[in-house]
Design an enzyme around this catalytic site. Sequence first.
Site, PDB file in Angstrom:
ATOM      1  CD  GLU A  33      15.330 -33.010 -49.167  1.00 40.83           C
ATOM      2  OE1 GLU A  33      15.872 -32.108 -48.476  1.00 40.83           O
ATOM      3  OE2 GLU A  33      14.688 -33.962 -48.672  1.00 40.83           O
ATOM      4  CD  GLN A 111      20.365 -41.165 -44.155  1.00 39.22           C
ATOM      5  OE1 GLN A 111      20.681 -41.469 -43.002  1.00 39.22           O
ATOM      6  NE2 GLN A 111      19.541 -40.174 -44.417  1.00 39.22           N
ATOM      7  CE1 TYR A 214      26.623 -46.234 -30.215  1.00 43.29           C
ATOM      8  CE2 TYR A 214      27.284 -48.525 -30.493  1.00 43.29           C
ATOM      9  CZ  TYR A 214      26.456 -47.468 -30.813  1.00 43.29           C
ATOM     10  OH  TYR A 214      25.461 -47.638 -31.729  1.00 43.29           O
TER      11      TYR A 214
END
Length: 513
Positions: A33, A111, A214
Amino acid sequence: MGDDDVVIVGAGLAGLSTALFLALHGVGATVLERHPSTSTQPKARGQMPVIMEGFATAGVAEAIRAANPPGRLGLTNRVARSLAGPVLHEFTEPVDVFAEFSPAAPAMASQAAVEAAVAARARELGTRLRFRTRAESLTQDDEGVTLTVRDLDTDTVERVRAGWVVAADGHRGGLREMVGIGSHGHGGFGASDSVLFRADLSQWAGDDSVVLVYVQNPALPNGAGVLVSTDVPGEWVAAVSAGSDHDQTIAEIRTMIGADDLAVDVLGRGSWESAHRVADRYREGRVLLVGDAAHTMPPTGGQGGNTAMLDGYHLGWRLAAVALGQAGPGLLDSHDAERRPYGEAVADWQVANLAVRQRPDLQDAVGAPMDPATLLFGHVCHGPAVAAEPTAPNQHFEDPRHPSGRPGTRVPHVWLSGPAGRVSPRELLGPHFLVLTADPDGASAARAAASELGIDLRAHQLGRDLHDPDGSWAKTSGTGPDGTVLVRPDGIVAWRGNNPADLTSVLRWVLAR
């Protein structure tokens, strides 16, 4: 660094999930990474029951649930003129809406939290993580792959040899192009900046742990924007027009909130492109694609991260079986055959959601979104790792409300009765093949097949180990009262039939031996 069975390039959701499930099956990969750590930004949020089933088998599901953000476990998901309203369309559903398809509940972790939890568990199982390390080129031959790798702290370069490489380096990583795989799709929909900011939105936000709005508002530069909550109370992320200066950013955020004079403190920002691109194939020789390297999609719908993690779940057992010599290399052909149609379907679904939620000008071109239950639970796998039935329809999805139980589908979720109480076949999954049989000789035949082939398998005798009190299993599995079902480690039905003596040949077929 010496030779490795598997090197994974990229420590995002796809790369870390691949590493986790490889390690669960006995292969400790090396992950490269270029960043100094796993993600420190919230990014994608939410884990659907399908991947939570997989995480349960790997012993990380509870760590992910523990990372749910504060507030009532729920998702506010709407299209509105602003956070303050008016609301144009509401997508919010109860968190247990998919309980009929899976025994696993969804999670709402970010995440950043998921990457940290998965990385920690993968390391416990034998994965090696190398941060600040960039893969700059690769070549492959019949025996393996050679990567040129740069240590970004010391600026030293070394050659790394691997049996297999998993490209989990995202849509801008470059490995896909290096091995000559093209892509197709609608292309880019425009760039945006993600701005992390602090503001008191409590009077409009409600009590749900996740709020996603949204915004469709002609006062915004592009007519649209996005607001999403984070794990930290009072901190939010807004998608604003790319390159806007500080004053413009504050003005756009206030417009999205619906409060012209609200105090807003910008904490940081990053740029990203909304796009739709799918790789033309997911395998080139000894290089396999997962995550955004395989399928780039707009975030509308929230399944980009889930699809990336599922790529790792479904690839992990195959690649481990090949690396350990339990399967032939041909098993890896099923990665493209199964995952590419699904990745394309999810990417198309996200674009259809984009049209509904932010870009109505696209609706005529992309059509309406697929039913989400069908998308998430109704995928039908085709390819060499499934013993397809001659009369099976050639379709990639079925209605999970009426499961066929045929090879290529998820083993159905029904409640059976066992020694410890009720149990779903999906709770019996693990780093092994699974056989559920009502044939008196089925379990012994399954164990004999596993012993001959040197693979891990668990067999359960219906009527002895497990019971089908209301006949649900006999109906949904499609085998009747005396049949046998073989399930792969990723929960996909590989075969069903009435002669368990066929299990050895079927397993040879599935494992490409």
